[in-house]
Write an enzyme that holds these catalytic residues in place. Sequence first.
Site, PDB file in Angstrom:
ATOM      1  N   LYS A 127      51.847  22.451 133.217  1.00  0.00           N
ATOM      2  CA  LYS A 127      50.992  23.051 134.275  1.00  0.00           C
ATOM      3  C   LYS A 127      49.622  23.416 134.172  1.00  0.00           C
ATOM      4  O   LYS A 127      48.564  23.027 134.868  1.00  0.00           O
ATOM      5  CB  LYS A 127      51.668  24.535 134.729  1.00  0.00           C
ATOM      6  CG  LYS A 127      51.199  25.465 135.709  1.00  0.00           C
ATOM      7  CD  LYS A 127      51.930  26.389 136.047  1.00  0.00           C
ATOM      8  CE  LYS A 127      51.293  27.510 136.888  1.00  0.00           C
ATOM      9  NZ  LYS A 127      51.959  28.741 137.291  1.00  0.00           N
ATOM     10  N   GLU A 177      51.121  22.679 122.121  1.00  0.00           N
ATOM     11  CA  GLU A 177      52.201  21.774 121.611  1.00  0.00           C
ATOM     12  C   GLU A 177      52.129  20.488 122.436  1.00  0.00           C
ATOM     13  O   GLU A 177      52.134  19.351 121.905  1.00  0.00           O
ATOM     14  CB  GLU A 177      53.627  22.288 121.845  1.00  0.00           C
ATOM     15  CG  GLU A 177      53.907  23.712 121.041  1.00  0.00           C
ATOM     16  CD  GLU A 177      53.360  24.819 121.512  1.00  0.00           C
ATOM     17  OE1 GLU A 177      52.422  24.948 122.292  1.00  0.00           O
ATOM     18  OE2 GLU A 177      53.764  25.977 121.115  1.00  0.00           O
ATOM     19  N   GLY A 196      56.245  28.024 135.707  1.00  0.00           N
ATOM     20  CA  GLY A 196      56.495  27.089 134.773  1.00  0.00           C
ATOM     21  C   GLY A 196      57.903  26.967 134.873  1.00  0.00           C
ATOM     22  O   GLY A 196      58.737  25.959 135.038  1.00  0.00           O
ATOM     23  N   ARG A 197      58.747  28.283 134.716  1.00  0.00           N
ATOM     24  CA  ARG A 197      60.105  28.258 134.866  1.00  0.00           C
ATOM     25  C   ARG A 197      60.915  28.008 136.122  1.00  0.00           C
ATOM     26  O   ARG A 197      62.212  27.983 136.088  1.00  0.00           O
ATOM     27  CB  ARG A 197      60.575  29.429 133.933  1.00  0.00           C
ATOM     28  CG  ARG A 197      60.046  30.702 134.598  1.00  0.00           C
ATOM     29  CD  ARG A 197      60.416  31.925 133.433  1.00  0.00           C
ATOM     30  NE  ARG A 197      59.723  32.962 134.175  1.00  0.00           N
ATOM     31  CZ  ARG A 197      58.360  33.535 134.037  1.00  0.00           C
ATOM     32  NH1 ARG A 197      57.553  32.853 133.303  1.00  0.00           N
ATOM     33  NH2 ARG A 197      57.840  34.652 134.705  1.00  0.00           N
ATOM     34  N   GLU A 244      61.834  35.263 130.245  1.00  0.00           N
ATOM     35  CA  GLU A 244      60.662  35.137 130.489  1.00  0.00           C
ATOM     36  C   GLU A 244      60.416  36.208 131.717  1.00  0.00           C
ATOM     37  O   GLU A 244      59.144  36.433 131.901  1.00  0.00           O
ATOM     38  CB  GLU A 244      60.042  33.755 130.538  1.00  0.00           C
ATOM     39  CG  GLU A 244      58.800  33.812 130.069  1.00  0.00           C
ATOM     40  CD  GLU A 244      58.341  32.268 129.993  1.00  0.00           C
ATOM     41  OE1 GLU A 244      58.030  31.438 131.043  1.00  0.00           O
ATOM     42  OE2 GLU A 244      57.703  32.024 128.780  1.00  0.00           O
ATOM     43  N   HIS A 295      85.291  27.879 119.574  1.00  0.00           N
ATOM     44  CA  HIS A 295      85.675  27.756 118.363  1.00  0.00           C
ATOM     45  C   HIS A 295      84.408  28.023 117.370  1.00  0.00           C
ATOM     46  O   HIS A 295      84.164  27.719 116.290  1.00  0.00           O
ATOM     47  CB  HIS A 295      86.006  25.930 118.093  1.00  0.00           C
ATOM     48  CG  HIS A 295      87.377  25.813 118.799  1.00  0.00           C
ATOM     49  ND1 HIS A 295      88.465  25.988 118.433  1.00  0.00           N
ATOM     50  CD2 HIS A 295      87.535  25.273 120.203  1.00  0.00           C
ATOM     51  CE1 HIS A 295      89.458  25.454 119.180  1.00  0.00           C
ATOM     52  NE2 HIS A 295      88.811  25.221 120.373  1.00  0.00           N
ATOM     53  N   LYS A 315      50.505  33.070 120.482  1.00  0.00           N
ATOM     54  CA  LYS A 315      49.492  31.952 120.724  1.00  0.00           C
ATOM     55  C   LYS A 315      48.231  32.117 120.253  1.00  0.00           C
ATOM     56  O   LYS A 315      47.731  31.465 119.438  1.00  0.00           O
ATOM     57  CB  LYS A 315      49.345  31.601 122.120  1.00  0.00           C
ATOM     58  CG  LYS A 315      50.684  31.000 122.885  1.00  0.00           C
ATOM     59  CD  LYS A 315      50.120  30.471 124.260  1.00  0.00           C
ATOM     60  CE  LYS A 315      51.297  30.347 125.267  1.00  0.00           C
ATOM     61  NZ  LYS A 315      51.010  29.913 126.711  1.00  0.00           N
TER      62      LYS A 315
END
Length: 531
Positions: free
Chosen positions: A194, A200, A252-253, A338, A369, A497
Site C-alpha cells: 500500500k 521487508e 492493508g488488512r 491489528e 492432535h 519498525k
Amino acid sequence: MFTKLRRHLETVEDRLFENLLDSVRAQEFMASTGHMRLDYSKTNIDFKGRTLLIDLLDQVGLAEKRDAMFHGTAINETEGRAVLHTALRNLDGGPIIINGTDVMPVVLATLDRMDKFAADVRSGAFRGQGGAITDIINIGIGGSDLGPAMGVLALAPYHNGPRCHFVSNADPADIANVLRICDPATTLVIVASKTFTTIETMTNARTAKTWMGESVSDPAEQFVALSTSADGTAAFGISPSRVFGFEDWVGGRYSIWGPIGLSMMIAIGSDAFRVFLRGGQDMDQHFCTADWSQNLPALLALTGIWHNQICGYATRAILPYDNNLSRLPAYFQQLEMESNGKSVGMDGEDLLVHSGPVVWGEPGTNGQHAFYQLIHQGTRVVPCEFLVAARGHDDDLHHQHQLLVANCLAQSEALMKGRDLDEAREKVADRFEGKELERQASHRVFPGNRPSVTIAYSKLDPFMLGQILALYEHRVFVEGVILGINSYDQWGVELGKELATALQPIIEGGDASGKDGSTAALVDYLQKCGV
Ligand code: F6P
C-alpha cells in the site's frame, strides 16, 4: 456499560449450559444468511443475556456508525480517513461519495484493468522474455500478503492459472526458496505494498529485480505494482500501465478485495474473483439490513464480547475444518489483533476493559492432535470458532469429508458435555481399583461447559470465501464500536519498525553501547557468532 451483563453472568456462570440445550434453543440461538448458518447455542448466552448484549448495539449507536462507515465518513479518526473496503466489492451498488466525488467509477475502472491484465497473463498475451508466464511471485507483507496467500490456497480447487508464490519475510530464506524454483524468463513479480515503503517488501522486491536482471534484459517489464503510491512505483521503475492503484481508505488488512487480490484473480480468473466479491457484497447487504437478532456479524461479535469482556476468556481459537482454509487463522489474527488490539479509546482515554482477544488457530483435524489437549482439559477456557463445509470438492472422497465433519461436530459436543468422574471411572474400572482407580480416573475427566460457535456452509467456493471474510470484517467492526476504539489504525506496529531501523547499522558493526544491557549483550553475542 457492561454492568448488567456482569451481574447477569454472576447469576448464570456456574450452571451447565448443556442443560439449556433443547431443540427450541438450537433453533433460537442460530442465525442464517441463506448461504451459511451461525450456531451459537453451545454457549452460556441465554435469552436474557442475548437481550442485554443486543441492547449494547443500540447503546453504542451501531446502526448509525455502520451507515457512516458504508457512506464514507472518516471513521478512522486518528488518520483522518474513511473506511471503505466495502466499496471494492460494491459491484452493482450505488455511488459512494467522498469529499464530493463518487469513488465508484475509479474502483470499477481499476477492477476492469485488473480483469484485462489477469486475462492477458492467463492466456499468454502478456509474456515474459522466455514465453507465457508460468509463475507469479507476490512480494508483500501483512495485509499485502496474508489475504492473497490465504485466498489462493482457500480456492485451490478453482486455481487454473499460473503457479503462485508468496514472499513476505525479511529473512532471505523466504525469497531464496522461491527464486530457486522459478525461471526468471517466465516469472511475473507482483510488488504488493500500500505504502511502497515497507522495508521487508522493498528489500525483497530489489532482490527479485536483481535476480531477474541477471537473465532478463528488461526486468521491470515483468514487474507489477499494487500500491497507493504512484511516486514510489515510478521510482522503482514500474510502468504506470502495470500499476494498479487504490486509495488510503482501504486498510492493508482489508485490501484483498481490490488490487492486492490480483494474484488471486490471476490464479482463479476474473469471473471467479467477481463471484468472490459478490459473496462479500452479499454479506454487506445482510449486515446492513438484517435485524440484530438475526444479523450474523453482530451476533458473532456479541459472542466475542460475551466471552472476552464479560467472561474474561483472553483468547479465541479459529478452527476451520476445511484444510484449504489453513491460512485463515493467520489472516484473522491480523484482521482482529491489528484492528482491535488497542489500549485507548477513540477519545484518547485509557480503556476501562480489555480490548480484543488473542486470536490463534489451525485447521482441524490437525489441531486435535496438537493443542486440543489444553482446550479440553487445560485450566483456561478457550472459546472455539469452528468452520465447516457440508461438502468438499472431491466427490469420490466424500466418505473422508464425512469423517472430517464428524470430527468437527464431535469437538464442539465434547467441549460442551465433558466427562464427569463417574464416567471416567467407568472407562478404567476394568483395569484399576481402589486409589489407583481414582487417580487414573481423575486424569480422564473433561470439565466440559466450554463454549464454541460453529459456522456451517455448503461448500468453500469463491462466493463462500467472500461471505466468510466479510462476516469477520464486520464482526471486528462491531466489537470495535462496542469497545469505543478505532479499529482502523495500527500505531502499535510503529515503535518496533523505528527501533529496527536504528539497530540495523549497529548490527552491521556499529557501537551498541547506547543500548540497554540486554540488547547490547545480544548484539555482542550475535556479532561474535558472525552476524
Ligand atoms: O506494519 C503493519 C502494516 O502497515 C500492516 O497494516 C500492513 O498490512 C502491512 O504493514 C504492509 O503494509 P504495506 O502494504 O504498506 O507494505
